[in-house]
Design an enzyme around this catalytic site. Structure first.
Site, PDB file in Angstrom:
ATOM      1  N   GLN A 267      -9.828   1.115  -1.016  1.00 27.87           N
ATOM      2  CA  GLN A 267     -10.163   0.235  -2.127  1.00 27.87           C
ATOM      3  C   GLN A 267     -10.966   0.963  -3.198  1.00 27.87           C
ATOM      4  O   GLN A 267     -11.817   1.802  -2.901  1.00 27.87           O
ATOM      5  CB  GLN A 267     -10.959  -0.960  -1.607  1.00 27.87           C
TER       6      GLN A 267
ATOM      7  N   TYR B  98       1.408  -3.401   7.443  1.00 31.93           N
ATOM      8  CA  TYR B  98       0.966  -2.628   6.281  1.00 31.93           C
ATOM      9  C   TYR B  98      -0.487  -2.219   6.529  1.00 31.93           C
ATOM     10  O   TYR B  98      -1.356  -2.338   5.670  1.00 31.93           O
ATOM     11  CB  TYR B  98       1.086  -3.428   4.988  1.00 31.93           C
TER      12      TYR B  98
ATOM     13  N   GLU C 221       2.281   0.970   9.829  1.00 39.77           N
ATOM     14  CA  GLU C 221       2.105   1.562   8.506  1.00 39.77           C
ATOM     15  C   GLU C 221       3.179   2.623   8.292  1.00 39.77           C
ATOM     16  O   GLU C 221       3.492   3.381   9.206  1.00 39.77           O
ATOM     17  CB  GLU C 221       0.707   2.168   8.406  1.00 39.77           C
TER      18      GLU C 221
ATOM     19  N   ASP D 219      -0.882  -7.408   4.872  1.00 38.16           N
ATOM     20  CA  ASP D 219      -1.542  -6.893   3.663  1.00 38.16           C
ATOM     21  C   ASP D 219      -0.517  -6.090   2.869  1.00 38.16           C
ATOM     22  O   ASP D 219      -0.616  -4.865   2.746  1.00 38.16           O
ATOM     23  CB  ASP D 219      -2.744  -6.032   4.055  1.00 38.16           C
TER      24      ASP D 219
ATOM     25  N   CYS E 252      -2.564  -9.115  -3.258  1.00 36.71           N
ATOM     26  CA  CYS E 252      -3.099  -8.568  -4.503  1.00 36.71           C
ATOM     27  C   CYS E 252      -2.296  -9.035  -5.717  1.00 36.71           C
ATOM     28  O   CYS E 252      -2.512  -8.539  -6.820  1.00 36.71           O
ATOM     29  CB  CYS E 252      -3.161  -7.047  -4.447  1.00 36.71           C
TER      30      CYS E 252
END
Length: 462
Positions: free
Chosen positions: A275, A311, A335, A388, A415
């Site tokens: 992030q 993810y 992932e 995510d 997001c």
């Protein structure tokens, strides 16, 4: 409303209406919708049309405010102010001219509208909170938070961000959203070869400078979609896995840095995804943890229940699942980036039931559905699936695959409001319901907003 001809398109006098998804605002000219950035609801502005190729809507750029909103403020980034020519305004702070609290009202409205229009939720329960809390909170003016910044170098050696909605480099004298150390080093960079430069400040406080020359990126060694300057996602896997250094060839093995969330450490490549806001990972982990604890008795936290972190990046949310479930929690992180998966395996080592697997989520889920035994399906039916996904969302194939596993609950970290809403609508079709979402303002002075939603099986589904 007046209309005159400018060098690059007609100049219109517009009354600005509501906010729209993507950091723009809506006006109308002779019945046609016009999308305009750098303005506010209720303002009267002059704007130059930049794209009239669509019959249903135009795009324009604001060049003068004639009647200003009471929520307008001097732009936090002077180079992006309305007084600067539109083609010279850097991108990345498209809400920087708006009072901080009103920014959050606008973001909440965009999320609510998306859930209503695309998610089919007539009255969604939504709220918004800033990053951090207590003594470790967002700065009062919403600046100084970016620990990761991407700048670009053009063929003339100019260094800076891109101009808004373009790939033209704009040299700047300030970077107010960056941490002071990142800003200082970014503004002192010499002119290297054309390409991109990522600046990364992990938990140890030392800023890494990661050159990404065009020549290397052209050989497939560059980052993926979001890299160090991206504005979304959380635990990793949505950006790139790159090298470190201050110039010249990048090492074959990227530098590994340590990020911290509370007392927990996470290993991640210096150029990998984490992030960008200094408080975002801890805020997201805390919000997800609260959401997991609030799911009720339908979720099994015993050692046999099987949880998925899709993810999963370097394991931020898998670790959150483990902290809620306890030492014996069985969780699999999936992932597509092998380097992130490698780090996730290290970051999750304390949980005996944790695994980190490399694979595309859609393909991994298809294989699981085809190969899972009856006992494994029963364990999944008492677990949580945490999603995510990248900005485009999980999509119908992944959502339907998740629902087919019949988990006790789904927690979705998003997001993009519209992608979230569309996926929630697909979940509803598949028998999972939610009442709303918790929004998080992790990107002050931009239109971006993060959201967390919890879904549980509809009555009669199980």
């Amino acid at each position: 409303m007046t209309d005159s001809t400018g060098d690059r398109g007609p100049i219109l006098e517009l009354e600005i209406g509501d906010v729209a998804h993507g950091g723009v605002f809506v006006a109308r000219h002779e019945g046609r919708v016009v999308f305009v950035p750098d303005v506010l609801p209720g303002e009267r502005v002059l704007a130059r049309v930049t794209d009239a190729s669509k019959s249903s809507f135009w795009r324009a750029e604001a060049i003068e405010v004639r009647d200003a909103s009471p929520h307008r403020r001097p732009h936090v980034w002077r180079e992006a102010d309305i007084a600067v020519a539109p083609e010279s305004r850097p991108g990345g702070a498209d809400f920087g001219h708006i009072a901080l609290e009103y920014q959050r009202e606008l973001k909440l409205k965009v999320l609510r509208d998306a859930l209503q229009r695309f998610g089919g939720m007539p009255d969604p329960d939504v709220s918004i909170a800033p990053a951090g809390s207590g003594s470790d909170a967002e700065s009062a003016d919403g600046t100084g938070w970016r620990t990761r910044v991407s700048l670009h170098v053009d063929d003339a050696g100019r260094i800076g961000p891109y101009a808004a909605r373009s790939h033209r480099v704009i040299p700047v004298g300030s970077l107010p959203l960056a941490t002071p150390d990142v800003e200082r080093i970014a503004l002192s960079l010499a002119s290297p070869e054309p390409g991109r430069i990522d600046l990364v400040q992990p938990a140890d406080g030392r800023v890494r400078v990661l050159p990404r020359p065009e020549a290397e990126r052209g050989r497939g060694r560059g980052g993926r979609s979001r890299g160090a300057g991206g504005t979304g996602g959380s635990g990793g896997g949505k950006g790139s896995s790159g090298g470190a250094g201050t110039g010249g060839p990048r090492p074959a093995t990227p530098e590994v840095v340590v990020e911290r969330v509370g007392d927990r450490e996470f290993r991640v490549d210096a150029g990998g995804f984490w992030q960008v806001h200094r408080l975002a990972a801890s805020t997201l982990a805390s919000t997800v943890g609260q959401t997991l604890r609030g799911l009720g008795e339908g979720v099994g936290w015993d050692a046999d229940a099987w949880h998925l972190d899709l993810y999963g990046g370097v394991g931020l949310f898998a670790a959150t699942l483990g902290e809620v479930g306890g030492h014996a929690t069985r969780v699999t992180s999936v992932e597509s980036d092998p380097r992130a998966t490698e780090h996730a395996g290290e970051n999750l080592a304390e949980w005996v039931g944790a695994r980190a697997e490399t694979g595309r989520v859609d393909r991994w889920l298809a294989r699981l559905a085809a190969e899972a035994s009856a006992a494994e399906r029963e364990r999944l039916s008492r677990g949580v699936v945490l999603l995510d996904p990248p900005r485009a969302g999980a999509g119908r194939v992944v959502v339907e695959s998740v629902a087919s596993l019949s988990p006790a609950a789904v927690v979705y970290v998003a997001c993009d409001p519209v992608a979230l809403a569309r996926d929630l609508a697909t979940f509803r079709e598949a028998g999972y319901e939610t009442t709303g979402a918790q929004a998080l303002d992790l990107f002050p002075h931009s239109h971006h907003v993060e959201a967390v939603a919890a879904l549980t099986p509809a009555a009669g589904r199980r």
